[in-house]
Write a protein that holds these residues in place. Structure first.
Motif, PDB file in Angstrom:
ATOM      1  N   TYR A  35      -1.713  -0.220 -14.940  1.00 35.57           N
ATOM      2  CA  TYR A  35      -1.629  -0.944 -13.687  1.00 35.57           C
ATOM      3  C   TYR A  35      -2.941  -1.684 -13.444  1.00 35.57           C
ATOM      4  O   TYR A  35      -3.999  -1.252 -13.877  1.00 35.57           O
ATOM      5  N   GLY A  42      -2.428  -3.860  -3.611  1.00 35.12           N
ATOM      6  CA  GLY A  42      -1.749  -2.702  -4.178  1.00 35.12           C
ATOM      7  C   GLY A  42      -1.830  -2.730  -5.686  1.00 35.12           C
ATOM      8  O   GLY A  42      -2.592  -3.495  -6.274  1.00 35.12           O
ATOM      9  N   LEU A  43      -1.043  -1.898  -6.324  1.00 36.52           N
ATOM     10  CA  LEU A  43      -1.051  -1.800  -7.777  1.00 36.52           C
ATOM     11  C   LEU A  43      -0.012  -2.732  -8.386  1.00 36.52           C
ATOM     12  O   LEU A  43       1.134  -2.753  -7.959  1.00 36.52           O
ATOM     13  N   LEU A  45       2.057  -3.477 -11.753  1.00 33.66           N
ATOM     14  CA  LEU A  45       2.427  -2.941 -13.055  1.00 33.66           C
ATOM     15  C   LEU A  45       2.226  -4.022 -14.113  1.00 33.66           C
ATOM     16  O   LEU A  45       2.836  -5.082 -14.060  1.00 33.66           O
TER      17      LEU A  45
ATOM     18  N   LEU B  90       0.027   4.399  -0.607  1.00 33.24           N
ATOM     19  CA  LEU B  90       0.849   3.497  -1.400  1.00 33.24           C
ATOM     20  C   LEU B  90       2.229   4.073  -1.621  1.00 33.24           C
ATOM     21  O   LEU B  90       2.384   5.263  -1.872  1.00 33.24           O
ATOM     22  N   GLN B 102       7.952   1.327 -12.195  1.00 31.86           N
ATOM     23  CA  GLN B 102       7.693   1.761 -10.838  1.00 31.86           C
ATOM     24  C   GLN B 102       6.869   0.668 -10.177  1.00 31.86           C
ATOM     25  O   GLN B 102       5.786   0.326 -10.665  1.00 31.86           O
ATOM     26  N   PHE B 103       7.371   0.118  -9.090  1.00 36.96           N
ATOM     27  CA  PHE B 103       6.722  -1.007  -8.446  1.00 36.96           C
ATOM     28  C   PHE B 103       6.096  -0.574  -7.125  1.00 36.96           C
ATOM     29  O   PHE B 103       6.735   0.100  -6.323  1.00 36.96           O
ATOM     30  N   PHE B 104       4.859  -1.008  -6.922  1.00 38.37           N
ATOM     31  CA  PHE B 104       4.106  -0.571  -5.759  1.00 38.37           C
ATOM     32  C   PHE B 104       4.090  -1.605  -4.647  1.00 38.37           C
ATOM     33  O   PHE B 104       4.097  -2.814  -4.899  1.00 38.37           O
ATOM     34  N   GLY B 105       4.042  -1.106  -3.427  1.00 34.24           N
ATOM     35  CA  GLY B 105       3.839  -1.950  -2.264  1.00 34.24           C
ATOM     36  C   GLY B 105       2.352  -2.197  -2.045  1.00 34.24           C
ATOM     37  O   GLY B 105       1.519  -1.646  -2.765  1.00 34.24           O
ATOM     38  N   PRO B 106       2.004  -2.994  -1.033  1.00 37.97           N
ATOM     39  CA  PRO B 106       0.594  -3.336  -0.781  1.00 37.97           C
ATOM     40  C   PRO B 106      -0.198  -2.200  -0.147  1.00 37.97           C
ATOM     41  O   PRO B 106      -1.418  -2.233  -0.140  1.00 37.97           O
TER      42      PRO B 106
END
Lengths: 112, 113
Positions: A35, A42-43, A45, B90, B102-106
């Protein structure tokens, strides 16, 4: 318990290749991730690899996995100043749901 | 396709108060995970929900709880806030447990005074 370790800093010149290394302890890891996190964000990917793969290439990114040594690396070709960020290595067993374990992150500095 | 959204983005609370954070996953994603990020401890897994059921839990005290609704939206609650709860929280969503993505929010930045 599970642990993921990575070096904290890496400095490269623009145009060079960057190699960020990571080791993990969980032999049941199914997915291994990279990441990117930019300041205040945020992260993102970047890429991930299944544990039964040795290598994955995606444009400027190459991921190498040595399952025997539990070693993962991310190579960024032709590194640009926009690549300056923190890069996190992470692993997840992927069975019975996610429980992703992250490394501390490697801060990449790209010098113009 | 809209990404993972988290509300609010910033929050300031005082010790002893409680807080609720919200996460809306990517449409169609059924798995929602929560993480706490601090400078000292890094990214730590809190819990994961799938189809309204908590499947995994990290090593956090019972003051940290969560839930997931039938539309896959998730909330996490922290009661009796402590200074050490100040962090970036997060949320991440995934299509299913069989998917590696897996996708992350801000994130929601919580400051406890």
């Amino acid at each position: 318990g599970e642990d993921v370790e990575q070096s904290l800093f890496l400095s490269v010149r623009e145009g060079d290749s960057s190699v960020i290394n990571c080791t993990y302890t969980d032999s049941s890891s199914t997915y291994l991730y990279w990441y990117k996190q930019e300041p205040g964000a945020g992260l993102q990917l970047l890429t991930y690899i299944f544990s039964n793969m040795d290598m994955k290439q995606d444009q400027r990114l190459t991921v190498l996995l040595n399952k025997k040594d539990k070693h993962l690396s991310l190579r960024i070709a032709d590194t640009q100043t926009g690549d300056s960020a923190i890069y996190f290595c992470a692993e997840s067993s992927g069975t019975g749901g996610f429980k992703t374990i992250f490394g501390a992150g490697t801060r990449l500095f790209v010098k113009a | 396709k809209a990404g993972v959204t988290q509300t609010p983005r910033y929050l300031i609370k005082t010790r002893g108060q409680q807080v609720t954070l919200s996460c809306s996953p990517i449409s169609g994603h059924r798995s929602v995970s929560w993480y706490q990020q601090t400078p000292g401890q890094g990214l730590q897994f809190l819990f994961e929900y799938f189809s309204e059921t908590q499947r995994n839990k990290g090593n956090f005290p019972g003051r940290f709880s969560g839930r997931q609704f039938s539309n896959s939206r998730s909330e996490m609650n922290v009661s009796t806030l402590e200074l050490g709860d100040s962090a970036l929280y997060l949320c991440a969503s995934s299509l299913a447990s069989s998917s590696g993505e897996q996708f992350f929010g801000p994130g929601t930045r919580l400051t406890v005074l």
